[in-house]
Motif scaffolding. Structure first.
Motif, PDB file in Angstrom:
ATOM      1  N   GLU A 169      39.785  21.447   4.862  1.00 38.84           N
ATOM      2  CA  GLU A 169      40.250  20.322   4.046  1.00 38.84           C
ATOM      3  C   GLU A 169      39.360  20.209   2.817  1.00 38.84           C
ATOM      4  OE1 GLU A 169      41.614  16.391   5.757  1.00 38.84           O
ATOM      5  OE2 GLU A 169      39.720  15.792   4.786  1.00 38.84           O
ATOM      6  N   ALA A 170      39.989  20.209   1.627  1.00 41.90           N
ATOM      7  CA  ALA A 170      39.236  20.157   0.351  1.00 41.90           C
ATOM      8  C   ALA A 170      39.713  18.968  -0.467  1.00 41.90           C
ATOM      9  CB  ALA A 170      39.423  21.442  -0.438  1.00 41.90           C
ATOM     10  N   GLN A 171      38.742  18.198  -0.966  1.00 42.53           N
ATOM     11  CA  GLN A 171      39.033  17.136  -1.920  1.00 42.53           C
ATOM     12  C   GLN A 171      38.987  17.738  -3.316  1.00 42.53           C
ATOM     13  OE1 GLN A 171      39.910  14.067  -0.943  1.00 42.53           O
ATOM     14  NE2 GLN A 171      39.590  14.675   1.208  1.00 42.53           N
ATOM     15  N   LEU A 172      40.119  17.644  -4.047  1.00 45.84           N
ATOM     16  CA  LEU A 172      40.238  18.238  -5.376  1.00 45.84           C
ATOM     17  C   LEU A 172      40.281  17.137  -6.427  1.00 45.84           C
ATOM     18  CD1 LEU A 172      43.000  20.925  -4.573  1.00 45.84           C
ATOM     19  CD2 LEU A 172      40.502  21.123  -4.356  1.00 45.84           C
ATOM     20  N   ALA A 173      39.745  17.431  -7.610  1.00 45.59           N
ATOM     21  CA  ALA A 173      39.768  16.479  -8.733  1.00 45.59           C
ATOM     22  C   ALA A 173      40.007  17.273 -10.001  1.00 45.59           C
ATOM     23  CB  ALA A 173      38.463  15.699  -8.827  1.00 45.59           C
ATOM     24  N   LYS A 178      40.794  21.471 -15.863  1.00 37.79           N
ATOM     25  CA  LYS A 178      40.004  22.125 -14.839  1.00 37.79           C
ATOM     26  C   LYS A 178      40.136  21.344 -13.543  1.00 37.79           C
ATOM     27  CE  LYS A 178      35.743  19.697 -16.095  1.00 37.79           C
ATOM     28  NZ  LYS A 178      34.319  19.850 -16.497  1.00 37.79           N
ATOM     29  N   ILE A 179      39.801  22.056 -12.438  1.00 39.80           N
ATOM     30  CA  ILE A 179      39.877  21.458 -11.115  1.00 39.80           C
ATOM     31  C   ILE A 179      38.540  21.693 -10.421  1.00 39.80           C
ATOM     32  CG2 ILE A 179      41.046  21.451  -8.875  1.00 39.80           C
ATOM     33  CD1 ILE A 179      43.538  22.470 -10.264  1.00 39.80           C
ATOM     34  N   GLY A 180      37.959  20.657  -9.887  1.00 41.63           N
ATOM     35  CA  GLY A 180      36.719  20.766  -9.137  1.00 41.63           C
ATOM     36  C   GLY A 180      36.941  20.470  -7.677  1.00 41.63           C
ATOM     37  N   VAL A 181      35.911  20.765  -6.874  1.00 45.32           N
ATOM     38  CA  VAL A 181      35.972  20.528  -5.433  1.00 45.32           C
ATOM     39  C   VAL A 181      34.800  19.615  -5.074  1.00 45.32           C
ATOM     40  CG1 VAL A 181      36.098  21.575  -3.144  1.00 45.32           C
ATOM     41  CG2 VAL A 181      36.927  22.843  -5.149  1.00 45.32           C
ATOM     42  N   PRO A 182      34.969  18.291  -5.151  1.00 42.97           N
ATOM     43  CA  PRO A 182      33.870  17.385  -4.825  1.00 42.97           C
ATOM     44  C   PRO A 182      33.425  17.451  -3.373  1.00 42.97           C
ATOM     45  CG  PRO A 182      35.578  16.258  -6.092  1.00 42.97           C
ATOM     46  CD  PRO A 182      36.148  17.570  -5.664  1.00 42.97           C
ATOM     47  N   ALA A 183      34.323  17.777  -2.443  1.00 38.72           N
ATOM     48  CA  ALA A 183      33.951  17.788  -1.028  1.00 38.72           C
ATOM     49  C   ALA A 183      34.839  18.769  -0.277  1.00 38.72           C
ATOM     50  CB  ALA A 183      34.078  16.386  -0.422  1.00 38.72           C
ATOM     51  N   LEU A 184      34.248  19.324   0.827  1.00 42.70           N
ATOM     52  CA  LEU A 184      35.005  20.250   1.670  1.00 42.70           C
ATOM     53  C   LEU A 184      34.408  20.208   3.071  1.00 42.70           C
ATOM     54  CD1 LEU A 184      36.448  23.669   0.845  1.00 42.70           C
ATOM     55  CD2 LEU A 184      34.937  23.522   2.813  1.00 42.70           C
ATOM     56  N   SER A 207      29.423  27.652  -5.724  1.00 41.33           N
ATOM     57  CA  SER A 207      30.471  28.011  -6.692  1.00 41.33           C
ATOM     58  C   SER A 207      31.818  27.668  -6.081  1.00 41.33           C
ATOM     59  CB  SER A 207      30.401  29.492  -7.068  1.00 41.33           C
ATOM     60  OG  SER A 207      30.681  30.302  -5.945  1.00 41.33           O
ATOM     61  N   SER A 208      32.797  27.380  -6.952  1.00 43.97           N
ATOM     62  CA  SER A 208      34.142  27.070  -6.461  1.00 43.97           C
ATOM     63  C   SER A 208      35.164  27.389  -7.533  1.00 43.97           C
ATOM     64  CB  SER A 208      34.254  25.596  -6.035  1.00 43.97           C
ATOM     65  OG  SER A 208      34.141  24.763  -7.181  1.00 43.97           O
ATOM     66  N   GLY A 209      36.391  27.622  -7.123  1.00 47.75           N
ATOM     67  CA  GLY A 209      37.492  27.851  -8.040  1.00 47.75           C
ATOM     68  C   GLY A 209      38.806  27.487  -7.373  1.00 47.75           C
ATOM     69  N   ARG A 285      41.785  27.634 -13.173  1.00 47.59           N
ATOM     70  CA  ARG A 285      40.605  27.866 -12.346  1.00 47.59           C
ATOM     71  C   ARG A 285      39.452  27.047 -12.922  1.00 47.59           C
ATOM     72  NH1 ARG A 285      38.920  31.551  -8.633  1.00 47.59           N
ATOM     73  NH2 ARG A 285      40.917  32.615  -8.813  1.00 47.59           N
ATOM     74  N   ALA A 286      38.795  26.337 -12.029  1.00 51.70           N
ATOM     75  CA  ALA A 286      37.631  25.564 -12.473  1.00 51.70           C
ATOM     76  C   ALA A 286      36.502  26.511 -12.799  1.00 51.70           C
ATOM     77  CB  ALA A 286      37.191  24.595 -11.352  1.00 51.70           C
TER      78      ALA A 286
END
Length: 287
Positions: A169-173, A178-184, A207-209, A285-286
């Motif tokens: 489960e990924a929280q996306l913003a 751009k898209i980031g991943v604040p939490a996973l 790192s994340s994308g 891609r972030a």
């Protein structure tokens, strides 16, 4: 004849002494205050020498004449008296205070010219710096929660069987570009094997994308993710490496209790309803 010669010699001596006394008086009048004491002592020595000389001459005349010294007593006594009076006058002149200045004397005032003012160049006043441009307000972030159903392909250190189901489960913003991943987090059954919010004791190379695509149903979107959080550490947070485009992932921890779980996950997440995170919709891609 001899007596007359002695008398003439005595008178010459007396005249010489009188001339010396007059000269001494004139010198006293010209002397400065700081020389008065020395000059008085000098005059006293000269008068003592004159008295001794006169006494000596008187005795010599008495021996020559063999008669009373009446004719010489008066002149010698007058000479001694005159020398005493001159000494008193000289001493008075030396020790008397200098006359004070008159009370009504007008002081001499020297006029001092006023200083000429020097021209001073005005100090340049710097112009105020331009106010910094107000940055444009960022667009409010749009958020979404994406999930992937994964299965265990191999597990050691944890009681997870091959084929067991896990949820990624990924929280996306996203703000439009751009898209980031604040939490996973990754949960297998009732066990959380990775959480980005767990305390970190060590280092993290992160790192994340994220890729966004339109879903099959209108108003839905699907996401592909790559996510890494690695580095030497101890404590609760495990290490993770996911790449849904390759359909693989792994979670491990080297500190006790150590474990390693390898996963297989789909390319794209389950459809997510709502506004797209990228504007315009498309692949993104972030950084």
């Amino acid at each position: 004849m001899h007596y007359r010669d002695e008398r003439d010699a005595l008178r010459g001596r007396v005249d010489s002494l009188q001339e010396q006394l007059a000269t001494a008086k004139r010198e006293l009048e010209d002397q400065r205050d700081d020389d008065r004491t020395a000059r008085v002592a000098q005059l006293e020595r000269q008068m003592a020498d004159a008295r001794r000389l006169l006494d000596q001459l008187g005795r010599e005349l008495d021996q020559v004449r063999s008669r009373p010294r009446r004719s010489l007593f008066v002149p010698v006594l007058a000479l001694i008296a005159g020398l005493g009076i001159c000494t008193s006058v000289a001493a008075y002149l030396l020790v008397r205070p200098a006359p004070e200045a008159a009370d009504d004397a007008v002081p001499y005032v020297v006029a001092v010219p006023s200083p000429v003012p020097v021209p001073v160049d005005p100090v340049p006043v710097p112009e105020p710096a331009p106010a910094p441009a107000t940055p444009a307000p960022e667009a409010p972030a749009r958020t979404a929660t994406a999930t992937w159903k994964a299965t265990v392909t191999r597990a050691t250190g944890l009681p997870l069987a091959t084929g067991a189901t896990c949820t990624v489960e990924a929280q996306l913003a996203g703000s439009g570009n751009k898209i980031g991943v604040p939490a996973l987090q990754i949960v297998c059954g009732e066990t959380t094997i990775y959480s980005s919010s767990a305390p970190l004791n060590g280092m993290s190379m992160f790192s994340s994308g994220v890729q966004e695509d339109s879903g099959a149903a209108p108003g839905t979107h699907v996401y592909a993710i790559s996510y890494e959080d690695k580095g030497d550490r101890t404590g609760e947070r495990a290490e993770v490496s996911l790449d849904s485009t390759r359909k693989v992932g792994a979670v491990w921890r080297d500190s006790a209790p150590a474990y390693r779980v390898e996963l297989k996950l789909p390319h794209q997440s389950a459809p997510v309803k709502g506004e797209p995170l990228l504007d315009p919709p498309g692949h993104g891609r972030a950084p």
